[in-house]
Design a protein around this motif. Structure first.
Motif, short mmCIF file in Angstrom:
data_model
loop_
_atom_site.label_atom_id
_atom_site.label_comp_id
_atom_site.label_asym_id
_atom_site.label_seq_id
_atom_site.Cartn_x
_atom_site.Cartn_y
_atom_site.Cartn_z
N PHE A 1 0.84 -1.19 0.00
CA PHE A 1 0.00 0.00 0.00
C PHE A 1 0.87 1.25 0.00
CE2 PHE A 1 -2.73 -3.25 1.64
CZ PHE A 1 -3.99 -2.93 1.15
N ASP A 2 0.50 2.23 -0.81
CA ASP A 2 1.19 3.52 -0.85
C ASP A 2 0.44 4.50 0.03
OD1 ASP A 2 3.08 2.64 -2.69
OD2 ASP A 2 1.90 3.30 -4.42
N PHE A 3 1.19 5.28 0.80
CA PHE A 3 0.60 6.29 1.69
C PHE A 3 1.14 7.66 1.30
CE2 PHE A 3 0.26 2.31 3.89
CZ PHE A 3 -1.05 2.35 4.33
N ILE A 4 0.22 8.54 0.95
CA ILE A 4 0.56 9.87 0.47
C ILE A 4 0.08 10.90 1.49
CG2 ILE A 4 0.08 11.55 -1.36
CD1 ILE A 4 -0.26 9.06 -3.21
N PRO A 5 0.97 11.80 1.92
CA PRO A 5 0.55 12.83 2.86
C PRO A 5 -0.23 13.94 2.16
CG PRO A 5 2.87 13.10 2.34
CD PRO A 5 2.40 11.87 1.61
N ALA A 6 -1.23 14.45 2.84
CA ALA A 6 -2.05 15.54 2.29
C ALA A 6 -2.75 16.25 3.44
CB ALA A 6 -3.08 15.00 1.30
N THR A 7 -3.26 17.41 3.16
CA THR A 7 -4.10 18.10 4.14
C THR A 7 -5.56 17.94 3.72
OG1 THR A 7 -4.08 20.20 2.94
CG2 THR A 7 -2.32 19.84 4.60
N VAL A 8 -6.45 18.19 4.66
CA VAL A 8 -7.88 18.15 4.36
C VAL A 8 -8.21 19.13 3.24
CG1 VAL A 8 -10.17 18.68 5.30
CG2 VAL A 8 -8.54 17.31 6.64
N MET A 9 -7.59 20.30 3.26
CA MET A 9 -7.81 21.32 2.22
C MET A 9 -7.42 20.79 0.84
SD MET A 9 -8.64 24.25 1.04
CE MET A 9 -8.67 25.72 2.01
N GLU A 10 -6.29 20.08 0.77
CA GLU A 10 -5.84 19.55 -0.52
C GLU A 10 -6.79 18.48 -1.05
OE1 GLU A 10 -1.02 20.02 -0.25
OE2 GLU A 10 -1.97 18.45 0.95
N VAL A 11 -7.41 17.74 -0.16
CA VAL A 11 -8.33 16.67 -0.58
C VAL A 11 -9.70 17.21 -0.92
CG1 VAL A 11 -9.43 14.50 0.16
CG2 VAL A 11 -7.07 14.98 0.83
N THR A 12 -10.18 18.18 -0.13
CA THR A 12 -11.56 18.64 -0.30
C THR A 12 -11.69 20.00 -0.97
OG1 THR A 12 -11.62 19.77 1.85
CG2 THR A 12 -12.21 17.41 1.81
N GLY A 13 -10.60 20.80 -0.94
CA GLY A 13 -10.67 22.15 -1.46
C GLY A 13 -11.40 23.11 -0.53
N ARG A 14 -11.63 22.66 0.72
CA ARG A 14 -12.37 23.50 1.68
C ARG A 14 -11.63 23.58 3.01
NH1 ARG A 14 -17.85 20.67 1.70
NH2 ARG A 14 -18.27 22.14 3.37
N ASP A 15 -11.91 24.64 3.74
CA ASP A 15 -11.28 24.87 5.05
C ASP A 15 -11.93 24.09 6.18
OD1 ASP A 15 -9.02 26.45 5.04
OD2 ASP A 15 -10.16 28.30 4.87
N SER A 16 -13.11 23.57 5.93
CA SER A 16 -13.86 22.92 6.99
C SER A 16 -14.85 21.94 6.37
CB SER A 16 -14.60 24.00 7.80
OG SER A 16 -15.42 23.42 8.75
N VAL A 17 -14.73 20.66 6.72
CA VAL A 17 -15.65 19.65 6.19
C VAL A 17 -16.01 18.66 7.29
CG1 VAL A 17 -14.80 19.78 3.82
CG2 VAL A 17 -13.82 18.10 5.37
#
Length: 193
Positions: A91-107
């Motif tokens: 399995f590959d694990f890629i770091p990201a922020t919630v903003m990068e995944v959703t495009g929003r500041d709050s989800v």
């Protein structure tokens, strides 16, 4: 020889030159990778998850290697819904922020999982956080990263996911709230699978 070349030659003679140059290169590489679009990022880890014989061994091996498994994380491991991965896939694990995944500041949690799915990432097996914890030995102080697996109730009854952290307690596997109503800040860090 120019002044810059002269300084460079003197710098190479410094006893810390190699170590500091290596640290600079590692930092710059991390910053470059983090700046890439999400789907172009190389994985931070490529791991086999079938390394534990049992859920009890998953905790024991982690602790034997100098890491702490926080009490609520242990209660998750003991829950009937926590499952070990037994296949041989990497399995590959890629770091990201919630903003990068959703495009929003709050989800909320369902929106985060839906955005993850739209990118083509999967819900990580539960043993992922423990395999990452064993591998991520150079995690920076005061960093915590949630591994998006299927949420499991902890001993308080809250739906949570495993986190990989390093703080004043040392390096540990902890928990992060993932109930449907939980709000994820855009800066929250994740490992996507």
């Amino acid at each position: 020889m120019s002044v810059a070349e002269d300084f460079y030659e003197d710098a190479k003679k410094h006893p810390n030159y190699s170590r500091e140059q290596d640290e600079l290169m590692v930092r710059l590489a991390k910053e470059y990778r983090a700046a890439l679009p999400l789907l172009e990022r190389p994985p931070q880890f490529s791991l086999r998850l079938d390394i534990f014989d049992s859920k009890e061994a998953m905790v024991a091996v982690t602790e034997r290697n100098g890491h702490t498994v926080i009490g609520y994380a242990k209660s998750m491991v003991n829950h009937k819904d926590c499952r070990l991965y037994t296949g041989t896939e990497i399995f590959d694990f890629i770091p990201a922020t919630v903003m990068e995944v959703t495009g929003r500041d709050s989800v909320k949690t369902p929106e985060l999982y839906e955005a993850q799915k739209r990118f083509g990432f999967i819900v990580a097996p539960h043993s992922s956080a423990f395999a990452i914890r064993l591998t991520y030995t150079d995690q920076p102080m005061d960093e915590w990263i949630s591994v998006l697996s299927e949420p499991i109730p902890d001993s308080r009854g809250f739906l949570v996911v495993f986190d990989v952290e390093r703080d004043s307690r040392g390096s540990c596997v902890s928990t992060g709230c993932a109930s449907p109503g939980n709000v994820w800040n855009g800066a929250y860090r994740l490992f996507l699978c």
